[in-house]
Scaffold this motif. Structure first.
Motif, PDB file in Angstrom:
ATOM      1  N   GLN A 154      83.577 -40.818  74.566  1.00 15.00           N
ATOM      2  CA  GLN A 154      84.084 -40.110  73.305  1.00 15.00           C
ATOM      3  C   GLN A 154      85.501 -39.497  73.435  1.00 15.00           C
ATOM      4  OE1 GLN A 154      81.145 -37.983  71.121  1.00 15.00           O
ATOM      5  NE2 GLN A 154      79.665 -38.462  72.797  1.00 15.00           N
ATOM      6  N   ALA A 155      85.633 -39.180  74.709  1.00 13.88           N
ATOM      7  CA  ALA A 155      87.079 -38.560  74.942  1.00 13.88           C
ATOM      8  C   ALA A 155      88.119 -39.542  74.878  1.00 13.88           C
ATOM      9  CB  ALA A 155      87.153 -37.801  76.114  1.00 13.88           C
ATOM     10  N   ARG A 156      87.865 -40.652  75.534  1.00 12.15           N
ATOM     11  CA  ARG A 156      88.879 -41.830  75.483  1.00 12.15           C
ATOM     12  C   ARG A 156      89.333 -42.158  73.917  1.00 12.15           C
ATOM     13  NH1 ARG A 156      85.943 -45.560  77.930  1.00 12.15           N
ATOM     14  NH2 ARG A 156      86.587 -44.742  80.237  1.00 12.15           N
ATOM     15  N   GLN A 157      88.681 -42.052  73.027  1.00 12.44           N
ATOM     16  CA  GLN A 157      89.009 -42.149  71.579  1.00 12.44           C
ATOM     17  C   GLN A 157      90.355 -41.128  71.149  1.00 12.44           C
ATOM     18  OE1 GLN A 157      85.578 -42.221  69.148  1.00 12.44           O
ATOM     19  NE2 GLN A 157      84.665 -43.952  70.270  1.00 12.44           N
ATOM     20  N   LEU A 158      90.203 -40.118  71.967  1.00 11.96           N
ATOM     21  CA  LEU A 158      91.244 -39.015  71.846  1.00 11.96           C
ATOM     22  C   LEU A 158      92.423 -39.340  72.849  1.00 11.96           C
ATOM     23  CD1 LEU A 158      88.995 -35.851  71.149  1.00 11.96           C
ATOM     24  CD2 LEU A 158      89.843 -37.392  69.524  1.00 11.96           C
ATOM     25  N   GLY A 159      92.454 -40.242  73.411  1.00 18.51           N
ATOM     26  CA  GLY A 159      93.493 -40.524  74.378  1.00 18.51           C
ATOM     27  C   GLY A 159      93.386 -39.600  75.732  1.00 18.51           C
ATOM     28  N   LEU A 160      92.203 -39.071  75.915  1.00 19.04           N
ATOM     29  CA  LEU A 160      91.783 -37.950  77.047  1.00 19.04           C
ATOM     30  C   LEU A 160      90.886 -38.816  77.923  1.00 19.04           C
ATOM     31  CD1 LEU A 160      90.976 -34.873  75.060  1.00 19.04           C
ATOM     32  CD2 LEU A 160      93.422 -35.567  75.747  1.00 19.04           C
ATOM     33  N   GLU A 161      91.226 -38.421  79.260  1.00 18.23           N
ATOM     34  CA  GLU A 161      90.397 -38.690  80.309  1.00 18.23           C
ATOM     35  C   GLU A 161      89.538 -37.384  80.988  1.00 18.23           C
ATOM     36  OE1 GLU A 161      90.693 -40.593  84.813  1.00 18.23           O
ATOM     37  OE2 GLU A 161      92.482 -40.193  83.618  1.00 18.23           O
ATOM     38  N   VAL A 162      88.386 -37.412  80.688  1.00 21.25           N
ATOM     39  CA  VAL A 162      87.374 -36.378  81.325  1.00 21.25           C
ATOM     40  C   VAL A 162      87.180 -36.441  83.020  1.00 21.25           C
ATOM     41  CG1 VAL A 162      85.467 -35.117  81.463  1.00 21.25           C
ATOM     42  CG2 VAL A 162      86.502 -35.744  79.219  1.00 21.25           C
ATOM     43  N   ILE A 163      87.758 -35.689  83.700  1.00 19.29           N
ATOM     44  CA  ILE A 163      88.111 -35.746  85.214  1.00 19.29           C
ATOM     45  C   ILE A 163      86.532 -35.296  85.760  1.00 19.29           C
ATOM     46  CG2 ILE A 163      88.928 -35.491  87.177  1.00 19.29           C
ATOM     47  CD1 ILE A 163      91.601 -35.473  85.589  1.00 19.29           C
ATOM     48  N   ASP A 164      86.252 -34.085  85.143  1.00 14.58           N
ATOM     49  CA  ASP A 164      85.220 -33.309  85.940  1.00 14.58           C
ATOM     50  C   ASP A 164      84.607 -32.388  85.022  1.00 14.58           C
ATOM     51  OD1 ASP A 164      83.379 -32.493  87.905  1.00 14.58           O
ATOM     52  OD2 ASP A 164      84.692 -31.132  89.038  1.00 14.58           O
ATOM     53  N   VAL A 165      83.229 -32.235  85.059  1.00 15.40           N
ATOM     54  CA  VAL A 165      82.597 -31.041  84.177  1.00 15.40           C
ATOM     55  C   VAL A 165      81.609 -30.349  85.362  1.00 15.40           C
ATOM     56  CG1 VAL A 165      80.449 -30.563  82.467  1.00 15.40           C
ATOM     57  CG2 VAL A 165      82.304 -32.597  82.183  1.00 15.40           C
ATOM     58  N   ARG A 166      81.773 -29.047  85.162  1.00 16.02           N
ATOM     59  CA  ARG A 166      81.082 -28.022  85.975  1.00 16.02           C
ATOM     60  C   ARG A 166      80.210 -26.982  85.080  1.00 16.02           C
ATOM     61  NH1 ARG A 166      80.741 -30.140  91.112  1.00 16.02           N
ATOM     62  NH2 ARG A 166      82.460 -31.296  91.378  1.00 16.02           N
ATOM     63  N   LEU A 167      78.961 -26.867  85.425  1.00 19.38           N
ATOM     64  CA  LEU A 167      78.260 -25.765  85.037  1.00 19.38           C
ATOM     65  C   LEU A 167      78.185 -24.610  85.884  1.00 19.38           C
ATOM     66  CD1 LEU A 167      74.902 -27.556  84.315  1.00 19.38           C
ATOM     67  CD2 LEU A 167      76.576 -27.309  82.840  1.00 19.38           C
ATOM     68  N   LYS A 168      78.756 -23.387  85.004  1.00 18.96           N
ATOM     69  CA  LYS A 168      79.501 -22.410  85.875  1.00 18.96           C
ATOM     70  C   LYS A 168      77.944 -21.207  85.820  1.00 18.96           C
ATOM     71  CE  LYS A 168      82.533 -20.627  83.130  1.00 18.96           C
ATOM     72  NZ  LYS A 168      83.628 -19.867  82.711  1.00 18.96           N
ATOM     73  N   ARG A 169      77.331 -21.094  84.586  1.00 17.21           N
ATOM     74  CA  ARG A 169      76.240 -19.927  84.615  1.00 17.21           C
ATOM     75  C   ARG A 169      75.079 -20.891  83.800  1.00 17.21           C
ATOM     76  NH1 ARG A 169      74.823 -15.823  80.727  1.00 17.21           N
ATOM     77  NH2 ARG A 169      76.651 -16.480  79.566  1.00 17.21           N
ATOM     78  N   THR A 170      74.021 -20.659  84.280  1.00 22.20           N
ATOM     79  CA  THR A 170      72.674 -20.921  83.686  1.00 22.20           C
ATOM     80  C   THR A 170      71.760 -19.856  83.737  1.00 22.20           C
ATOM     81  OG1 THR A 170      71.953 -22.021  85.690  1.00 22.20           O
ATOM     82  CG2 THR A 170      72.852 -23.389  83.951  1.00 22.20           C
ATOM     83  N   ASP A 171      71.565 -19.276  82.615  1.00 18.84           N
ATOM     84  CA  ASP A 171      70.980 -18.051  82.618  1.00 18.84           C
ATOM     85  C   ASP A 171      69.851 -17.988  81.083  1.00 18.84           C
ATOM     86  OD1 ASP A 171      71.798 -16.794  84.646  1.00 18.84           O
ATOM     87  OD2 ASP A 171      73.374 -15.620  83.478  1.00 18.84           O
ATOM     88  N   LEU A 172      68.673 -17.240  81.315  1.00 18.85           N
ATOM     89  CA  LEU A 172      67.908 -17.016  80.263  1.00 18.85           C
ATOM     90  C   LEU A 172      68.445 -16.049  79.183  1.00 18.85           C
ATOM     91  CD1 LEU A 172      64.530 -16.620  82.345  1.00 18.85           C
ATOM     92  CD2 LEU A 172      65.181 -18.473  81.056  1.00 18.85           C
ATOM     93  N   PRO A 173      68.026 -16.313  77.997  1.00 17.92           N
ATOM     94  CA  PRO A 173      68.407 -15.254  76.995  1.00 17.92           C
ATOM     95  C   PRO A 173      67.985 -13.868  77.277  1.00 17.92           C
ATOM     96  CG  PRO A 173      67.861 -17.184  76.132  1.00 17.92           C
ATOM     97  CD  PRO A 173      67.297 -17.330  77.428  1.00 17.92           C
ATOM     98  N   GLN A 174      68.569 -12.867  76.796  1.00 18.28           N
ATOM     99  CA  GLN A 174      68.155 -11.367  77.142  1.00 18.28           C
ATOM    100  C   GLN A 174      66.844 -11.224  77.161  1.00 18.28           C
ATOM    101  OE1 GLN A 174      70.336  -9.528  78.706  1.00 18.28           O
ATOM    102  NE2 GLN A 174      68.835  -7.985  78.989  1.00 18.28           N
ATOM    103  N   ALA A 175      66.157 -11.483  75.927  1.00 16.85           N
ATOM    104  CA  ALA A 175      64.836 -11.435  75.484  1.00 16.85           C
ATOM    105  C   ALA A 175      63.878 -11.938  76.581  1.00 16.85           C
ATOM    106  CB  ALA A 175      64.365 -11.579  74.191  1.00 16.85           C
ATOM    107  N   ASN A 176      64.339 -13.361  76.832  1.00 20.92           N
ATOM    108  CA  ASN A 176      63.551 -14.108  77.565  1.00 20.92           C
ATOM    109  C   ASN A 176      63.821 -13.564  79.095  1.00 20.92           C
ATOM    110  OD1 ASN A 176      63.174 -15.609  75.449  1.00 20.92           O
ATOM    111  ND2 ASN A 176      63.599 -17.534  76.316  1.00 20.92           N
ATOM    112  N   LEU A 177      64.921 -13.055  79.552  1.00 16.56           N
ATOM    113  CA  LEU A 177      65.257 -12.564  80.817  1.00 16.56           C
ATOM    114  C   LEU A 177      64.099 -11.248  80.967  1.00 16.56           C
ATOM    115  CD1 LEU A 177      67.125 -13.282  83.065  1.00 16.56           C
ATOM    116  CD2 LEU A 177      68.666 -11.699  82.355  1.00 16.56           C
ATOM    117  N   GLU A 178      64.058 -10.268  80.188  1.00 20.54           N
ATOM    118  CA  GLU A 178      63.497  -9.039  80.243  1.00 20.54           C
ATOM    119  C   GLU A 178      62.077  -9.850  80.345  1.00 20.54           C
ATOM    120  OE1 GLU A 178      64.430  -6.509  76.978  1.00 20.54           O
ATOM    121  OE2 GLU A 178      66.548  -6.278  77.680  1.00 20.54           O
ATOM    122  N   ALA A 179      61.492 -10.644  79.700  1.00 21.76           N
ATOM    123  CA  ALA A 179      60.278 -11.062  79.860  1.00 21.76           C
ATOM    124  C   ALA A 179      59.735 -11.506  81.118  1.00 21.76           C
ATOM    125  CB  ALA A 179      59.615 -11.661  78.749  1.00 21.76           C
ATOM    126  N   THR A 180      60.708 -12.191  81.859  1.00 14.79           N
ATOM    127  CA  THR A 180      60.622 -13.085  82.892  1.00 14.79           C
ATOM    128  C   THR A 180      60.519 -11.825  84.005  1.00 14.79           C
ATOM    129  OG1 THR A 180      61.872 -15.121  82.147  1.00 14.79           O
ATOM    130  CG2 THR A 180      61.556 -14.561  84.414  1.00 14.79           C
TER     131      THR A 180
END
Length: 293
Positions: A154-180
């Motif tokens: 999809q990015a190639r259709q914009l003339g872009l090249e996606v080189i890398d993707v990184r997930l920085k943070r994966t957390d539970l929502p605040q309500a779920n976090l408190e329950a957890t």
């Protein structure tokens, strides 16, 4: 004189025209030459380049690797355990002409708005196809690779090249976090209670074993004491019997002395006896019982 006066403005105009026809392409950028809004030339090699003065216009774009921050995004994995995800991607303008046609005059800002939508859609699609444990694990490279591969087309259709993707943070929502946290706390408290109960059980076994050992040791000691005491009494009685057999008079005298010692102690009850009682035989005469008779 008049010719020199006219020549000077012509030279100035010619110099300005030549200078306006020359532009420099930096090594960190690419350039498009536009004529009435239409692309007539693409300059990707650093150095001097030329264009028609006044008519042509030069638009420059960054040729370096750029970063796009994807803001907090809520995803729902297969186990319906909602997560908040932060990610970022690195990209570059690969096809500058396609890029211009896709975003027009919007430039990098317009392209990033469209790339952000692509990244969000791909992140939701990939993370929604796995469980939350896969997302929260430390080994998430395969997931990030899938997101990148999905965004490349999809990015190639914009003339872009996606080189890398990184997930920085994966957390539970605040309500779920408190329950957890509450569940984790309850689980740890239950484990602590189980450990305490097992410790108390072990302590009871140790105390019971110690009490049993104490009773056994005391019983054994008392048994051995009774045996020793019985052997001593038997030996004493044997000595008395032997002494009585050798001299009956001395044995009776010894027993009378013990009786006097025990009965005539201070504080004992009074004795009322007749003067001729046998108890006083050894008090009446120094010759003993026979002399008293």
């Amino acid at each position: 004189m008049r010719k020199s006066t006219l020549l000077l403005p012509i030279l100035v105009v010619a110099a300005i025209a030549v200078l306006s026809a020359i532009f420099i392409v930096d090594e960190r950028e690419k350039a498009l030459v536009l004529r009435f809004g239409r692309v007539v030339d693409v300059k990707e090699t650093p150095g001097l380049a030329f264009k028609l003065p006044v008519i042509d216009n030069v638009v420059r774009y960054d040729d370096r690797i750029l970063s796009l921050e994807v803001g907090p995004l809520e995803v729902t994995p297969l186990d319906d355990r909602r997560l908040i995800v932060d990610a970022f991607s690195r990209y570059r303008i690969a096809d500058i002409e396609t890029f211009r046609q896709a975003v027009g005059g919007g430039g990098i800002g317009g392209a990033e708005l469209r790339l952000d939508k692509i990244m969000r859609a791909q992140t939701r699609e990939v993370l929604g196809s796995v469980s939350s444990n896969d997302i929260l694990s430390s080994d998430r490279f395969a997931l990030m690779l899938r997101i990148r591969n999905g965004a490349i087309t999809q990015a190639r259709q914009l003339g872009l090249e996606v080189i890398d993707v990184r997930l920085k943070r994966t957390d539970l929502p605040q309500a779920n976090l408190e329950a957890t946290f509450a569940r984790m706390r309850a689980e740890r408290e239950r484990e602590a209670a189980d450990e305490i109960a097992r410790g108390e059980e072990a302590a009871q076994r140790v105390r019971a074993q110690a009490d049993r050992t104490e009773v056994e040791l005391v019983s054994e000691a008392e048994r051995e004491a009774e045996v020793i005491r019985g052997e001593a009494d038997a030996e004493r009685n044997a000595i008395f019997a032997s002494a009585y057999g050798r001299d009956a008079e001395f044995f009776e005298f010894y027993r009378s002395l013990n009786a006097y010692a025990n009965s005539l102690l201070a504080g004992n009850s009074s004795l009322v006896l007749s003067p001729d009682n046998e108890f006083f035989n050894y008090l009446k005469s120094s010759g003993g019982k026979t002399a008293a008779q």
